[in-house]
Motif scaffolding. Sequence first.
Motif, short mmCIF file in Angstrom:
data_model
loop_
_atom_site.label_atom_id
_atom_site.label_comp_id
_atom_site.label_asym_id
_atom_site.label_seq_id
_atom_site.Cartn_x
_atom_site.Cartn_y
_atom_site.Cartn_z
N LEU A 298 -19.86 -11.87 4.51
CA LEU A 298 -19.27 -10.56 4.30
C LEU A 298 -20.02 -10.10 2.81
N SER A 299 -19.99 -8.75 2.62
CA SER A 299 -20.24 -8.32 1.64
C SER A 299 -19.02 -8.48 0.50
N GLN A 300 -19.15 -8.64 -0.64
CA GLN A 300 -18.08 -8.84 -1.74
C GLN A 300 -17.03 -7.59 -1.44
N HIS A 301 -17.72 -6.57 -1.46
CA HIS A 301 -16.87 -5.23 -1.72
C HIS A 301 -15.79 -5.22 -0.29
N LYS A 302 -16.28 -5.48 1.02
CA LYS A 302 -15.56 -5.65 2.30
C LYS A 302 -14.71 -6.81 2.13
N LEU A 303 -14.93 -8.05 1.48
CA LEU A 303 -14.08 -9.14 1.56
C LEU A 303 -12.87 -8.69 0.45
N ARG A 304 -13.28 -8.38 -0.48
CA ARG A 304 -12.25 -8.28 -1.54
C ARG A 304 -11.43 -6.99 -1.13
N SER A 305 -11.72 -6.06 -0.36
CA SER A 305 -10.90 -4.99 0.21
C SER A 305 -9.63 -5.22 1.02
N ASP A 320 -1.45 4.40 -18.13
CA ASP A 320 -0.01 4.58 -17.92
C ASP A 320 0.28 3.55 -16.60
N ILE A 321 1.55 3.62 -16.41
CA ILE A 321 2.07 2.54 -15.38
C ILE A 321 1.34 3.15 -14.13
N SER A 322 1.63 4.34 -13.81
CA SER A 322 0.88 4.91 -12.70
C SER A 322 -0.34 4.77 -12.23
N SER A 323 -1.23 4.78 -13.23
CA SER A 323 -2.77 4.37 -13.20
C SER A 323 -2.74 2.78 -13.01
N ASN A 324 -2.34 2.14 -13.45
CA ASN A 324 -2.08 0.72 -13.06
C ASN A 324 -1.79 0.24 -11.80
N LEU A 325 -0.65 0.88 -11.27
CA LEU A 325 -0.19 0.56 -10.11
C LEU A 325 -1.24 1.11 -8.72
N LYS A 326 -1.89 2.24 -9.22
CA LYS A 326 -2.87 2.89 -8.30
C LYS A 326 -4.38 2.39 -8.41
N PHE A 327 -4.45 1.11 -9.23
CA PHE A 327 -5.69 0.73 -9.62
C PHE A 327 -6.50 0.14 -8.20
N GLY A 328 -5.75 0.02 -7.22
CA GLY A 328 -6.16 -0.55 -5.94
C GLY A 328 -7.00 0.38 -5.06
N GLY A 329 -7.24 1.57 -5.62
CA GLY A 329 -7.91 2.68 -4.77
C GLY A 329 -7.22 4.19 -5.00
N PRO A 330 -8.20 5.09 -4.85
CA PRO A 330 -7.78 6.40 -4.98
C PRO A 330 -7.05 7.02 -3.53
N SER A 333 -0.85 6.66 -2.58
CA SER A 333 -0.10 8.03 -2.81
C SER A 333 1.02 7.30 -3.77
N ASP A 334 1.81 8.76 -4.35
CA ASP A 334 2.71 8.38 -5.12
C ASP A 334 3.87 7.65 -4.40
N SER A 335 4.13 7.86 -3.20
CA SER A 335 5.33 7.30 -2.35
C SER A 335 5.12 5.75 -2.21
N ARG A 336 3.77 5.62 -1.83
CA ARG A 336 3.50 4.21 -1.52
C ARG A 336 3.53 3.43 -2.95
N MET A 337 3.13 3.97 -3.97
CA MET A 337 3.27 3.24 -5.31
C MET A 337 4.55 3.08 -5.88
N LYS A 338 5.68 3.96 -5.61
CA LYS A 338 7.02 3.85 -5.86
C LYS A 338 7.59 2.66 -5.05
N GLU A 339 7.06 2.73 -3.85
CA GLU A 339 7.64 1.58 -2.80
C GLU A 339 7.45 0.26 -3.22
N ALA A 383 1.01 -2.39 -3.45
CA ALA A 383 0.52 -0.89 -3.25
C ALA A 383 -0.82 -0.79 -2.49
N LYS A 384 -1.74 -1.70 -2.80
CA LYS A 384 -3.12 -1.60 -2.25
C LYS A 384 -2.88 -2.01 -0.52
N ALA A 385 -1.69 -2.47 -0.16
CA ALA A 385 -1.51 -2.86 1.45
C ALA A 385 -2.56 -3.65 1.81
#
Length: 478
Positions: A298-305, A320-330, A333-339, A383-385
């Motif tokens: 596998l490609s490293q990108h695919k594996l680590r995804s 900020d806290i938000s940018s750290n929790l959303k670090f897994g990808g653009p 969402s805010d709802s998934r981050m808060k969950e 948050a990355k699920a």
Amino acid sequence: MSRFSGCAGRFRRVWGIPVQMVVVMMLRMVVYAPIIGIGGVVKVMGTRTGMGWIIVVAVALIMALVAVLMAVAMPKFKKMQTLVDRLNLVSREILTGVSVIRAFSREKFEEERFDRANRDLMQTQLFTNRVMNVMMPVMMLIMNGISVMIVWFGAKGIDMGNLMVGDMLAFITYTMQIVMSFLMLTMISVMLPRAGVAAGRIQEVIGTNAGVTDKEAVQDERLGQARGVVAFEDVSFRYPGADEDALEHLDFTAGPGETTAIIGSTGCGKSTLLNLIPRFYDVTAGRITIDGVDIRDLSQHKLRSLLGYVPQKAVLFSGDISSNLKFGGPDISDSRMKEAAEIAQATEFIESKPEGFDSEIAQGGTNVSGGQKQRLSIARAIAKAPRIFLFDDSFSALDYKTDVTLRKALREKTGDATVIIVAQRISTILHADQIIVLDEGRIAGKGTHSQLLRECEAYREIARSQLSETELEGGAAV
């Protein structure tokens, strides 16, 4: 990453500046000096004074001076860069370990260590500076000596009627122009030794080949909808340069909807095992598969995804806290981050801050406690699920109550994901579906908590050191 940024800044200051200065000077002088020199030579040839040999003498003296300076200064410049590294190392250790130094009353020792590193660098710099400072007076001596020679021999030519005064003055001007061009090049050559050493060190970093690379033909399409079944098939691993394997003949499978725990004594290879899954290292023998596909295909990108990784030492990034929790990808969402924050038991302390999820995180997460940092790291992975969660002793900074609550919420949320946990505390893995006991890099036992208490001596030793007799009897009876 913050540590990497700090290292990158120091790398630029120590190694980048000498190279940068030489490049700037080369752009200004190396192009300009030859034009002046060649123009001076053309003009001198047009004067026909018969004193061209004086220019040859001047150039020969300058080149000899530069050669001597290079021979004397080059070894010291190389040594000086090593001493700069040493001084930076000692300074960094003292600053980062100041609390430990004070606790052990080693201030005097560290002062002396810093003083030795500082004095070694000072003495080398004094030597190189003195050698370099000799250059300018000697250059001026050569230039003035050449002027005297031109006047001396030119006066004789004028006296004999072979030379005009104007020709002699023109010859002096053109000769100084030629000498000045060589002087400019000499200034560059003086800086070249240090810049050469710095460029060599930069090239070492740039030229370092990655130990883990993708194959030319990867098979990412085979994992379109990954289930997340992780299998170790007779896996062995040895660190580069080591004489013995850190892990030997590991065989086990971690499936979706299950929690697989790795436990063992310090240094038995728990974290090494976990780091093989995202291919931070490649296995020495055997293979690791996800849904039957070798992770090296596998490609490293695919594996680590597919992975949600929480390291042993929690790492946060400036922002900020938000940018750290959303670090897994653009796409988070805010709802998934808060969950995710709620599952990681981080909501309470986040909402206690005036700015909530917009609260600032300092470089390295220095403005939050160890437990808060760990919970934010766990929330970031949730948050990355991902299909596979990797927890490298990620609950060690949590109190028992928070640990239990977090793991219960995590189990409910990650019911269809594969969870692999490296742990030191048995309380963290009591209810794991499968526990792998490592002993000196080998699997000493495999099963549930109650099975291992009955069948695995290594696990019983760990349990005796952490659980009461009542807990042990209760676990064995289950």
